[in-house]
Design an enzyme around this catalytic site. Structure first.
Site, PDB file in Angstrom:
ATOM      1  N   HIS A 139       5.167   2.781   3.292  1.00 47.71           N
ATOM      2  CA  HIS A 139       5.641   3.701   4.320  1.00 47.71           C
ATOM      3  C   HIS A 139       6.759   4.586   3.787  1.00 47.71           C
ATOM      4  CE1 HIS A 139       3.951   2.006   8.307  1.00 47.71           C
ATOM      5  NE2 HIS A 139       3.119   1.752   7.307  1.00 47.71           N
ATOM      6  N   HIS A 167      -4.817  -3.312   2.129  1.00 49.13           N
ATOM      7  CA  HIS A 167      -5.008  -3.965   3.422  1.00 49.13           C
ATOM      8  C   HIS A 167      -5.570  -5.375   3.266  1.00 49.13           C
ATOM      9  CE1 HIS A 167      -5.049  -0.262   6.325  1.00 49.13           C
ATOM     10  NE2 HIS A 167      -3.850  -0.781   6.161  1.00 49.13           N
ATOM     11  N   THR A 168      -5.985  -5.718   2.080  1.00 52.27           N
ATOM     12  CA  THR A 168      -6.426  -7.090   1.841  1.00 52.27           C
ATOM     13  C   THR A 168      -5.304  -8.092   2.112  1.00 52.27           C
ATOM     14  OG1 THR A 168      -7.533  -8.490   0.219  1.00 52.27           O
ATOM     15  CG2 THR A 168      -5.803  -7.070  -0.591  1.00 52.27           C
ATOM     16  N   ASN A 178      -9.920 -14.543   6.779  1.00 46.71           N
ATOM     17  CA  ASN A 178      -9.033 -15.488   7.442  1.00 46.71           C
ATOM     18  C   ASN A 178      -7.630 -15.377   6.853  1.00 46.71           C
ATOM     19  OD1 ASN A 178      -9.099 -17.003   4.958  1.00 46.71           O
ATOM     20  ND2 ASN A 178     -11.029 -17.924   5.643  1.00 46.71           N
ATOM     21  N   ILE A 227      -4.251 -12.954  -0.796  1.00 44.18           N
ATOM     22  CA  ILE A 227      -4.817 -12.695  -2.125  1.00 44.18           C
ATOM     23  C   ILE A 227      -5.118 -11.208  -2.279  1.00 44.18           C
ATOM     24  CG2 ILE A 227      -6.648 -13.280  -3.748  1.00 44.18           C
ATOM     25  CD1 ILE A 227      -7.074 -15.847  -2.068  1.00 44.18           C
ATOM     26  N   ASP A 245      -7.170  -8.661  -4.052  1.00 47.15           N
ATOM     27  CA  ASP A 245      -8.344  -8.430  -4.881  1.00 47.15           C
ATOM     28  C   ASP A 245      -9.271  -7.473  -4.161  1.00 47.15           C
ATOM     29  OD1 ASP A 245      -9.485  -9.969  -2.923  1.00 47.15           O
ATOM     30  OD2 ASP A 245     -10.088 -11.624  -4.223  1.00 47.15           O
TER      31      ASP A 245
END
Length: 445
Positions: A96, A222-223, A241, A247, A249
């Protein structure tokens, strides 16, 4: 939550509640304020403060300390959902800060990585969960790094630490010397809303000057973390989940392509979900990168009709291959068998984004020792959002004044598990932490 769209970007500028009251309103990161987690975080802060007493510039050792601090803090958080939010929020804080850059302006109005956000604006809702006077992450900065390092540099370095800890060892580039400002009234209005790819194009391509491939790579962050109804109006992880949301990736990309995402009405507008009560979501600004959907709430297709698209019998969404070919091609590239293409693209895009607005020679490479003839930096403290923390720490030397812009231009860590739950289709599902068919840490290459 990251790096792409900032949903719920409204015009509400009501003041953040006092920290005492706000603590009871938070539904995330509550464990950081109590019990063993709080004791561990306090210990990490105090030990780092002792190590930093004689430091007066940003060296390789200082940078390594920040990466270690971030990893240790994350490891102190036992709940996957809270750990994912903590790590995702650090990346979002840095993102941001750089996403308000506008190359079409000159001077102070360009903004970019300058340690300045409007924390009372809805676009930044939830970031005060990690950046407040009683927040461990800000305490770490205030007691160990604020005397010689700008907020902007610290946010980028800490985000690099998150990526290093949650990935297969991705080492992002870092140079220091960013200058903080305390007023940035143009900032929040430049952050993208969640309506669709027109917002992505205006923010990333038109203003920041990066490519569609860069934008897709950055949005892949966003992962990590999740959206929350209280803050963005959109609830759920982008991956399968909470475990998966810790993580970094290719899970965001494989989830987008392989799941049968269908539109869902919320009080904050339309977002996307799959399955039944899965606590997962995507935003229009995610889906539009791979599929040709309109901006706004009028959505009437499913991204993969071979999967369960719910009871509405929706038609297949068209691909973005002919309307946003570079974004479509990036998805194809990033859903390959390993993380390499995504990691390389993210590293390149991250360097562009975090250094936007700084000319050649204005940022400094890390060195092994301080140059006695060079400048010593110490930023002006950020505006506070609550009372001084109650923990007792070793006194910190008075900071050396850091050049701060004040004009208003408008007027170990326990590593994540090496295997994750499998995803649907060819590449698993991720939500707040996610397993997938391709890549990830701990042996997923």
């Amino acid at each position: 939550l990251l790096v792409a769209s900032c949903p719920f970007n409204g015009s509400n500028h009501d003041a953040i509640p006092s920290d005492e009251n706000h603590r009871h309103l938070r539904s995330r990161l509550g464990s950081l304020q109590v019990g063993e987690t709080k004791r561990q975080l306090t210990k990490i802060i105090a030990e780092q403060q002792q190590r930093s007493l004689q430091t007066n510039c940003v060296t390789q050792s200082v940078y390594d300390d920040i990466l270690t601090n971030v990893a240790e803090m994350g490891s102190a958080i036992q709940d996957d959902g809270e750990r994912g939010h903590f790590w995702g929020a650090i990346v979002r804080l840095a993102a941001h800060d750089f996403m308000d850059f506008d190359r079409n302006f000159s001077g102070d109005e360009r903004l970019g990585s300058d340690g300045c956000l409007e924390f009372d604006n809805d676009a930044n809702a939830g970031l005060d969960d990690i950046w407040c006077d009683s927040c461990a992450f800000k305490q770490l900065y205030d007691t160990s790094y604020a005397s010689f390092m700008s907020r902007a540099d610290f946010w980028v370095a800490a985000a690099n630490g998150v990526i290093a800890e949650t990935s297969d060892g991705l080492d992002l580039p870092f140079r220091w010397g960013r200058v903080d400002r305390n007023v940035c009234s143009l900032s929040s209005g430049r952050l993208p809303e969640a309506s669709g790819c027109n917002e992505v194009e205006e923010t990333f391509i038109d203003r920041m000057g990066v490519t569609w491939r860069d934008a897709v790579a950055l949005i892949g962050a966003h992962t990590l973390g999740r959206g929350h109804t209280r803050f963005s109006g959109h609830d759920g992880t982008w991956v399968q989940n909470d475990e998966e949301s810790t993580i970094f990736d290719t899970g965001f990309f494989t989830e987008t392509v392989n799941r049968g995402w269908r539109p869902r009405d919320t009080d904050a507008g339309t977002d996307w979900t799959w399955g039944r009560n899965r606590d997962v979501m995507m935003l229009n600004t995610d889906i539009c990168l791979r599929f040709d959907i309109p901006d706004g709430d009028d959505q009437d297709c499913c991204t993969n009709t071979d999967e369960n698209c719910g009871p509405m019998n929706l038609p297949q969404c068209d691909s973005s291959e002919f309307v946003r070919p570079e974004a479509y091609q990036a998805f194809t590239e990033f859903t390959s068998r390993n993380n390499n293409a995504f990691y390389n693209a993210f590293s390149e895009a991250w360097e562009k984004a975090t250094e936007n607005g700084y000319e050649a020679g204005e940022l400094n490479n890390l060195t092994d020792s301080c140059d006695s003839t060079g400048p010593t930096f110490g930023p002006t403290p950020a505006p506070t959002t609550g009372p001084t923390p109650s923990v007792t720490l070793v006194p910190t030397p008075s900071p050396t004044p850091f050049p701060t812009l004040v004009s208003d231009p408008t007027l170990a860590p326990t590593r994540p598990p090496s295997r994750r739950p499998g995803g649907g289709g060819g590449g698993g599902g991720r939500g707040e932490g996610g397993g997938r068919g391709g890549g990830g840490r701990g042996g997923r290459k």
